[in-house]
Design a protein around this motif. Structure first.
Motif, mmCIF file in Angstrom:
data_model
loop_
_atom_site.group_PDB
_atom_site.id
_atom_site.type_symbol
_atom_site.label_atom_id
_atom_site.label_comp_id
_atom_site.label_asym_id
_atom_site.label_seq_id
_atom_site.Cartn_x
_atom_site.Cartn_y
_atom_site.Cartn_z
ATOM 1 N N UNK A 94 1.997 -1.108 2.986
ATOM 2 C CA UNK A 94 2.242 0.233 3.684
ATOM 3 C C UNK A 94 0.885 1.057 3.781
ATOM 4 N N UNK A 95 0.391 1.264 2.698
ATOM 5 C CA UNK A 95 -1.041 1.870 2.692
ATOM 6 C C UNK A 95 -2.128 1.302 3.828
ATOM 7 N N UNK A 96 -2.086 0.063 3.754
ATOM 8 C CA UNK A 96 -3.016 -0.432 4.606
ATOM 9 C C UNK A 96 -2.598 0.004 6.326
ATOM 10 N N UNK A 97 -1.270 0.316 6.475
ATOM 11 C CA UNK A 97 -1.020 1.017 7.646
ATOM 12 C C UNK A 97 -1.600 2.415 7.878
ATOM 13 N N UNK A 98 -1.230 3.142 6.718
ATOM 14 C CA UNK A 98 -1.543 4.415 6.571
ATOM 15 C C UNK A 98 -3.163 4.682 6.575
ATOM 16 N N UNK A 99 -3.833 4.236 5.805
ATOM 17 C CA UNK A 99 -5.244 4.410 5.409
ATOM 18 C C UNK A 99 -6.346 4.755 6.562
ATOM 19 N N UNK A 100 -6.245 3.902 7.716
ATOM 20 C CA UNK A 100 -7.216 4.061 8.603
ATOM 21 C C UNK A 100 -7.012 5.419 9.423
ATOM 22 N N UNK A 101 -5.765 5.892 9.225
ATOM 23 C CA UNK A 101 -5.428 7.174 10.085
ATOM 24 C C UNK A 101 -5.679 8.144 9.192
ATOM 25 N N UNK A 102 -5.888 8.393 8.059
ATOM 26 C CA UNK A 102 -6.081 9.469 7.048
ATOM 27 C C UNK A 102 -7.633 9.830 7.118
ATOM 28 N N UNK A 103 -7.873 11.027 7.154
ATOM 29 C CA UNK A 103 -9.060 11.858 7.274
ATOM 30 C C UNK A 103 -9.855 11.625 5.527
ATOM 31 N N UNK A 104 -11.033 11.306 5.363
ATOM 32 C CA UNK A 104 -11.291 11.239 3.937
ATOM 33 C C UNK A 104 -10.699 12.064 2.912
ATOM 34 N N UNK A 105 -10.899 13.307 3.284
ATOM 35 C CA UNK A 105 -10.422 14.363 2.358
ATOM 36 C C UNK A 105 -8.976 14.075 2.029
ATOM 37 N N UNK A 106 -8.024 13.957 2.816
ATOM 38 C CA UNK A 106 -6.859 13.441 2.705
ATOM 39 C C UNK A 106 -6.606 12.320 1.744
ATOM 40 N N UNK A 107 -7.309 11.260 2.161
ATOM 41 C CA UNK A 107 -7.227 10.095 1.654
ATOM 42 C C UNK A 107 -7.733 10.018 0.100
ATOM 43 N N UNK A 108 -8.530 10.877 -0.109
ATOM 44 C CA UNK A 108 -8.939 11.124 -1.501
ATOM 45 C C UNK A 108 -8.058 11.839 -2.444
ATOM 46 N N UNK A 109 -6.899 12.512 -1.616
ATOM 47 C CA UNK A 109 -5.850 13.107 -2.427
ATOM 48 C C UNK A 109 -4.472 12.521 -2.555
ATOM 49 N N UNK A 110 -4.691 11.050 -2.177
ATOM 50 C CA UNK A 110 -3.701 10.128 -2.786
ATOM 51 C C UNK A 110 -3.936 9.469 -4.152
ATOM 52 N N UNK A 111 -2.785 9.506 -4.953
ATOM 53 C CA UNK A 111 -2.632 9.120 -6.108
ATOM 54 C C UNK A 111 -1.715 8.070 -6.355
ATOM 55 N N UNK A 112 -1.997 6.968 -6.692
ATOM 56 C CA UNK A 112 -1.231 5.683 -7.028
ATOM 57 C C UNK A 112 -0.806 5.588 -8.494
ATOM 58 N N UNK A 113 0.239 5.850 -9.143
ATOM 59 C CA UNK A 113 0.552 5.813 -10.370
ATOM 60 C C UNK A 113 1.233 4.797 -10.811
ATOM 61 N N UNK A 114 1.965 3.998 -9.951
ATOM 62 C CA UNK A 114 2.962 2.802 -10.255
ATOM 63 C C UNK A 114 3.991 3.328 -11.218
ATOM 64 N N UNK A 115 4.183 2.682 -12.135
ATOM 65 C CA UNK A 115 5.371 2.925 -13.225
ATOM 66 C C UNK A 115 4.840 3.603 -14.416
ATOM 67 N N UNK A 116 3.677 4.217 -14.615
ATOM 68 C CA UNK A 116 2.933 4.755 -15.580
ATOM 69 C C UNK A 116 3.294 6.431 -15.499
ATOM 70 N N UNK A 117 4.274 6.891 -15.836
ATOM 71 C CA UNK A 117 4.517 8.203 -15.757
ATOM 72 C C UNK A 117 3.737 9.106 -16.538
ATOM 73 N N UNK A 118 3.176 8.440 -17.545
ATOM 74 C CA UNK A 118 1.952 9.175 -18.264
ATOM 75 C C UNK A 118 0.831 9.514 -17.299
ATOM 76 N N UNK A 119 0.450 8.795 -16.315
ATOM 77 C CA UNK A 119 -0.417 8.926 -15.428
ATOM 78 C C UNK A 119 -0.021 10.188 -14.490
ATOM 79 N N UNK A 120 1.190 10.175 -14.090
ATOM 80 C CA UNK A 120 1.790 11.155 -13.411
ATOM 81 C C UNK A 120 1.627 12.528 -13.942
ATOM 82 N N UNK A 121 1.942 12.632 -15.488
ATOM 83 C CA UNK A 121 2.125 13.810 -16.093
ATOM 84 C C UNK A 121 0.856 14.555 -16.348
#
Length: 344
Positions: A237-264
């Protein structure tokens, strides 16, 4: 010859009416813009958006004059409060604000499946599913949190464009607040349970359109996108999205998986529902649904009226990158399908 009386004349029609039958007075003129920002947000807008309160109405008038001169046939509101959204989204750069305004209307005309008959009652099924909501608490920066849960969508019930309609309605409601115009929003996307078949609905054509609107066709500041519980398929899914994202927006994506401590570390427990390890109670979608449904009349006035064709103006503006044709996406669609399958 008789002399005319010095007493004031009364028209026969008015004289024939009693006081109770006189026509009502005309409605008062709508009040001018009144800033609702706190002193803290006024300072933030000055520092981050180049907004100077003493020049604010001058800047709005300058944008209004540009619209009238350069886009005389553009059917748009010219209210102070409305134009301010576009100035703030482009840090009071007149030219960029005007381009955003033109793109905003171009987007709405170029995707009728999403924007025709756009009102909360038309997306009741999406709202009832729990696909999206706005959390009751803002983050430490004052950003409202838009929570999206794709697993709640059943593709056989309605097409993916209905989800996009609900998201757009939510953004329109949020951006009415000056606080949101200054602070921006945060997106929390929970991809738990998203399957390959469901992901296949979000191809390059849809991705480009959505991202084109969010980046270049809507006056909102997206400060962060937090993705949780993403399965392996999310790489595709992210491979579909990323080419269309501007660098500033792409750098604001955070993938946490199931690690909620990372989210917190970004979103404290105190503002999150217990579904995401928070202490703010269970996730409730009914409150935001009620807010949207209560705004039905506003959206009917804005989105459900006949719109004059303005091809002469909109045609002059380069459409946002996300608004290209289906044909342009064919090659990338074939390439990405193989990426999706390779994730399994």
């Amino acid at each position: 010859m008789s002399e005319e009386s010095d007493s004031p004349r009364t028209s026969p029609s008015a004289a024939s009416l009693s006081e109770n039958e006189l026509p009502p007075p005309p409605p008062p003129e709508p009040p001018g813009y009144v800033c609702s920002l706190t002193e803290e947000l006024v300072t933030k807008a000055r520092e981050e958006l180049q907004e100077k309160p003493e020049w604010r109405l001058r800047d709005v008038q300058a944008l209004r004059d540009m619209v009238r001169k350069e886009c005389p046939n553009l059917s748009t509101s010219l209210d102070d409060a409305f134009l301010l959204r576009f100035l703030r989204a482009r840090k009071f750069d007149y030219d960029r604000a005007l381009q955003l305004l033109v793109n905003y209307h171009s987007c709405r005309r170029s995707w009728p499946e999403v924007f025709n008959n756009l009102k909360p009652s038309a997306v009741k099924d999406v709202l009832a599913s729990g696909f999206l909501t706005v959390l009751p608490h803002t983050d430490p920066r004052g950003c409202h949190i838009l929570c999206i849960r794709p697993d709640r969508w059943i593709p056989s019930n309605y097409p993916i464009t209905e989800n996009i309609r609900a998201i757009y309605l939510t953004l329109e409601k949020l951006i009415q607040s000056e606080e949101t115009q200054v602070n921006g929003i945060v997106i929390l996307a929970d991809y738990k349970g998203v399957s390959l078949s469901k992901a296949s609905h979000f191809g390059p054509f849809i991705a480009k359109k959505v991202i084109g609107i969010l980046q270049d066709g809507f006056p909102i500041r997206i400060k962060a996108v937090h993705v949780v519980n993403e399965p392996r398929i999310f790489k595709g899914i992210f491979a579909i999205i990323k080419p269309f994202l501007k660098e500033k927006i792409a750098n604001r994506f955070f993938l946490h998986g199931s690690d909620l401590n990372s989210l917190h570390t970004n979103l404290p427990r105190s503002i999150l529902p217990k579904e995401y390890g928070g202490t703010a109670g269970e996730l409730d979608t009914t409150a935001w649904n009620a807010v949207l449904l209560a705004s039905e009349e506003d959206f009917v006035r804005e989105f459900c009226q006949p719109v004059p064709v303005c091809d002469s103006i909109l045609g002059q503006a380069l459409p946002p990158e996300g608004l290209s044709s289906d044909a342009q996406c064919d090659d990338s669609l074939r390439a990405v399908k193989s990426q999706l399958y390779s994730c399994y």
